[in-house]
Scaffold this motif. Structure first.
Motif, PDB file in Angstrom:
ATOM      1  N   VAL A  19       0.835  -1.205   0.000  1.00 52.73           N
ATOM      2  CA  VAL A  19       0.000   0.000   0.000  1.00 52.73           C
ATOM      3  C   VAL A  19       0.870   1.256   0.000  1.00 52.73           C
ATOM      4  O   VAL A  19       0.585   2.220  -0.721  1.00 52.73           O
ATOM      5  N   ALA A  20       1.948   1.261   0.793  1.00 52.98           N
ATOM      6  CA  ALA A  20       2.820   2.438   0.839  1.00 52.98           C
ATOM      7  C   ALA A  20       3.484   2.686  -0.510  1.00 52.98           C
ATOM      8  O   ALA A  20       3.579   3.838  -0.966  1.00 52.98           O
ATOM      9  N   GLY A  21       3.960   1.626  -1.158  1.00 51.93           N
ATOM     10  CA  GLY A  21       4.560   1.798  -2.471  1.00 51.93           C
ATOM     11  C   GLY A  21       3.563   2.287  -3.503  1.00 51.93           C
ATOM     12  O   GLY A  21       3.883   3.138  -4.350  1.00 51.93           O
ATOM     13  N   GLN A  22       2.332   1.769  -3.429  1.00 51.92           N
ATOM     14  CA  GLN A  22       1.305   2.205  -4.364  1.00 51.92           C
ATOM     15  C   GLN A  22       0.931   3.666  -4.128  1.00 51.92           C
ATOM     16  O   GLN A  22       0.746   4.440  -5.083  1.00 51.92           O
ATOM     17  N   LEU A  23       0.828   4.065  -2.860  1.00 52.32           N
ATOM     18  CA  LEU A  23       0.534   5.462  -2.553  1.00 52.32           C
ATOM     19  C   LEU A  23       1.638   6.379  -3.070  1.00 52.32           C
ATOM     20  O   LEU A  23       1.371   7.437  -3.647  1.00 52.32           O
ATOM     21  N   GLY A  24       2.910   5.978  -2.845  1.00 54.84           N
ATOM     22  CA  GLY A  24       4.022   6.796  -3.303  1.00 54.84           C
ATOM     23  C   GLY A  24       4.008   7.006  -4.810  1.00 54.84           C
ATOM     24  O   GLY A  24       4.203   8.123  -5.297  1.00 54.84           O
ATOM     25  N   SER A  25       3.755   5.938  -5.557  1.00 57.54           N
ATOM     26  CA  SER A  25       3.750   6.063  -7.022  1.00 57.54           C
ATOM     27  C   SER A  25       2.537   6.841  -7.518  1.00 57.54           C
ATOM     28  O   SER A  25       2.645   7.681  -8.423  1.00 57.54           O
ATOM     29  N   THR A  73      -0.463  14.286   6.218  1.00 58.18           N
ATOM     30  CA  THR A  73       0.285  13.095   6.609  1.00 58.18           C
ATOM     31  C   THR A  73      -0.611  11.877   6.503  1.00 58.18           C
ATOM     32  O   THR A  73      -1.743  11.879   7.004  1.00 58.18           O
ATOM     33  N   VAL A  74      -0.094  10.840   5.836  1.00 61.39           N
ATOM     34  CA  VAL A  74      -0.810   9.574   5.695  1.00 61.39           C
ATOM     35  C   VAL A  74      -0.078   8.518   6.513  1.00 61.39           C
ATOM     36  O   VAL A  74       1.131   8.321   6.337  1.00 61.39           O
ATOM     37  N   VAL A  75      -0.799   7.841   7.403  1.00 62.13           N
ATOM     38  CA  VAL A  75      -0.238   6.750   8.193  1.00 62.13           C
ATOM     39  C   VAL A  75      -0.736   5.445   7.593  1.00 62.13           C
ATOM     40  O   VAL A  75      -1.950   5.209   7.522  1.00 62.13           O
ATOM     41  N   THR A 118      -7.769   5.320   0.856  1.00 58.68           N
ATOM     42  CA  THR A 118      -7.344   4.023   0.322  1.00 58.68           C
ATOM     43  C   THR A 118      -6.520   4.145  -0.949  1.00 58.68           C
ATOM     44  O   THR A 118      -6.089   3.131  -1.490  1.00 58.68           O
ATOM     45  N   SER A 119      -6.319   5.361  -1.442  1.00 54.50           N
ATOM     46  CA  SER A 119      -5.579   5.520  -2.693  1.00 54.50           C
ATOM     47  C   SER A 119      -4.956   6.908  -2.739  1.00 54.50           C
ATOM     48  O   SER A 119      -5.328   7.806  -1.972  1.00 54.50           O
ATOM     49  N   GLY A 120      -4.011   7.079  -3.666  1.00 52.02           N
ATOM     50  CA  GLY A 120      -3.400   8.373  -3.845  1.00 52.02           C
ATOM     51  C   GLY A 120      -4.395   9.422  -4.332  1.00 52.02           C
ATOM     52  O   GLY A 120      -4.267  10.609  -4.008  1.00 52.02           O
TER      53      GLY A 120
END
Length: 505
Positions: free
Chosen positions: A266-272, A362-364, A415-417
């Motif tokens: 999820v963190a990688g998907q949010l970053g991209s 900030t997203v946790v 749940t998403s960027g």
């Protein structure tokens, strides 16, 4: 250091005159914080020599005899011409640099410290260079987020405060304890902030302070705990992007270091996703969620910023050395701590306040009830920043802290960027697409027609019109009309006197 006959645009250090005290035979002394070894040029040296501003001296000057017996320039009363304690703002070397060179004495070869490599050589820096050097010294001297120091800086100014440390000013004058002032006075003699400024320039970075055009003004929301200055390292200085402009469209993605595969994904998907939408991803370069967020942004050639709890020349954790070096090439490394200073548990917590204040939200992703990532979320909430949380499995302890934030209303579930961008972005410009399920052909039927279709049984024999009309609460004529309509659409078929559903193959 070898003297040059004519002053250059900038120099490393003022030249030590031939009649000055001899250099320390040890050669180096251990610097404070992190054990970095810095050169100690003169035994018992006082404050670093700095050049005066181009508007001239701020205090009356007096003259002192030079080695040839002629009067020479000196600093304010109580100071010595070789830059010892009592002259923290102007050394004799700085004054001699503005005088015509004279032959027959080594003092005529002294040069002022000019603006560093990233500053324009034809214009004085703004704020003045003495303030930059004093703030660089404080970043090595104090711990980040020291509110007492922040109040003293607001009251006295950073240059006068540092002068008070050098001179051992009374405690009531500085508003600090006498023991603390004595400790600072001792530590100040073990390093030279000018050396730090030169080193960061060689690393392709710079040291920015409040008042610079690149200073992120949102950090002022921290009040007395505002950073004294920020050391940044990234692309070569002539192409180094402005931290202030990057922070205007930035979002922090934080979470547990011991994250699960779900949290990492999820963190990688949010970053991209955020990077593809033009957002700058900010995190702490730690293991787990931080690493995944940085890598997600870098994977799509996005911009990412790592706020470190050490000097920007220290790679910590060691397992992320490759990632930190890559961020240093393709993004930005930011720290309150001077070069060579190592991280501590306390500095990690203080680093989180910078992440929260620097970004718009900030997203946790994953955080246990005692996770340090929750401190970043609480700081963001206290600073009126958007605080968001990504839900996880209810059986996962690593998501319990995030669920507590969401349940208490302290964080908004995302749940998403796209959903993150909608919360912190411009109104109407960063809207997330509406999520809907698949549209089926029967969704377009009128309600009476849909009732007739629902009345047709799923058995192979079907049912007569009279029974279908009864279940659909319609007349037989209307029911027959709707059955023929459904038959043309391919939903039902006639089987003798009965009607049944078309079997899909």
């Amino acid at each position: 250091m070898t003297a040059h006959p004519a002053p250059r645009a900038h120099t490393d250090q003022p030249t030590v005159p031939s009649d000055a005290p001899t250099a320390d035979p040890v050669g180096t002394r251990a610097g404070c914080d992190g054990g970095e070894r810095l050169r100690h040029l003169v035994r018992g040296a006082g404050p670093p020599s700095v050049h005066r501003s181009r508007h001239g001296p701020t205090e009356p000057l007096r003259t002192v005899p030079t080695t040839d017996g002629s009067p020479g320039p000196a600093g304010p009363a109580g100071s010595s011409p070789d830059g010892r304690p009592g002259q923290p703002h102007r050394a004799a070397a700085a004054v001699a640099a503005d005088r015509p060179a004279r032959t027959g004495t080594a003092r005529s070869e002294h040069r002022a410290i000019r603006p560093t490599a990233w500053a324009a050589p034809t214009a004085p820096p703004d704020p003045p260079e003495p303030e930059r050097i004093s703030r660089a010294a404080l970043t090595r001297l104090i711990e980040p987020g020291d509110a007492a120091i922040g109040r003293a800086v607001q009251r006295l100014g950073v240059v006068r405060l540092l002068q008070g440390f050098y001179e051992g000013a009374p405690a009531n004058r500085l508003g600090l304890g006498a023991d603390r002032i004595a400790a600072y006075q001792e530590r100040l003699r073990k390093f030279n902030p000018v050396t730090d400024l030169e080193r960061i320039a060689r690393l392709g970075g710079k040291f920015i302070i409040p008042g610079d055009s690149e200073w992120p003004s949102q950090l002022d929301d921290l009040g007395d705990s505002r950073p004294i200055g920020l050391w940044i390292r990234g692309l070569p200085s002539q192409r180094l992007p402005s931290l202030r402009l990057l922070a205007l469209r930035s979002v922090a993605v934080v979470g547990s270091r011991a994250c699960t595969a779900y949290g990492r994904h999820v963190a990688g998907q949010l970053g991209s996703e955020l990077a593809e939408r033009g957002w700058v991803v900010v995190s702490g370069a730690a293991h787990g969620v931080d690493t995944a967020a940085h890598l997600g942004a870098l994977a799509v050639n996005g911009m990412t910023i790592a706020v470190l709890a050490s000097g920007v020349d220290i790679c910590y954790p060691r397992g992320n050395e490759g990632l930190i070096e890559r961020i240093g090439r393709d993004g930005l490394l930011v720290s309150e701590l001077a070069l060579g200073m190592n991280p501590t548990r306390f500095r990690f917590v203080l680093r989180n306040r910078v992440i929260a204040a620097l970004t718009r939200g900030t997203v946790v992703v994953e955080a246990a009830p005692r996770s340090g990532a929750l401190s970043t979320a609480r700081r963001a909430r206290d600073l009126n920043r958007h605080t968001m949380g990504v839900p996880g499995p209810v059986t996962s302890e690593l998501s319990a802290g995030v669920h507590t934030l969401i349940r208490a209303g302290a964080a908004t579930m995302v749940t998403s960027g796209a959903e993150v961008g909608e919360l912190i972005g411009a109104i109407g410009a960063d809207l997330a697409p509406e999520r809907v399920g698949p549209i089926l052909p029967r969704d377009a039927l009128e309600p009476p027609v849909a009732r007739v279709l629902e009345a047709v049984p799923a058995s192979a024999d079907g049912a007569p019109v009279q029974r279908l009309a009864h279940y659909a609460a319609l007349s037989e004529a209307t029911t027959v009309q709707h059955l023929h309509e459904l038959s043309s659409l391919g939903f039902v078929e006639r089987h003798g006197a009965h009607w049944r559903l078309v079997r899909r193959k």
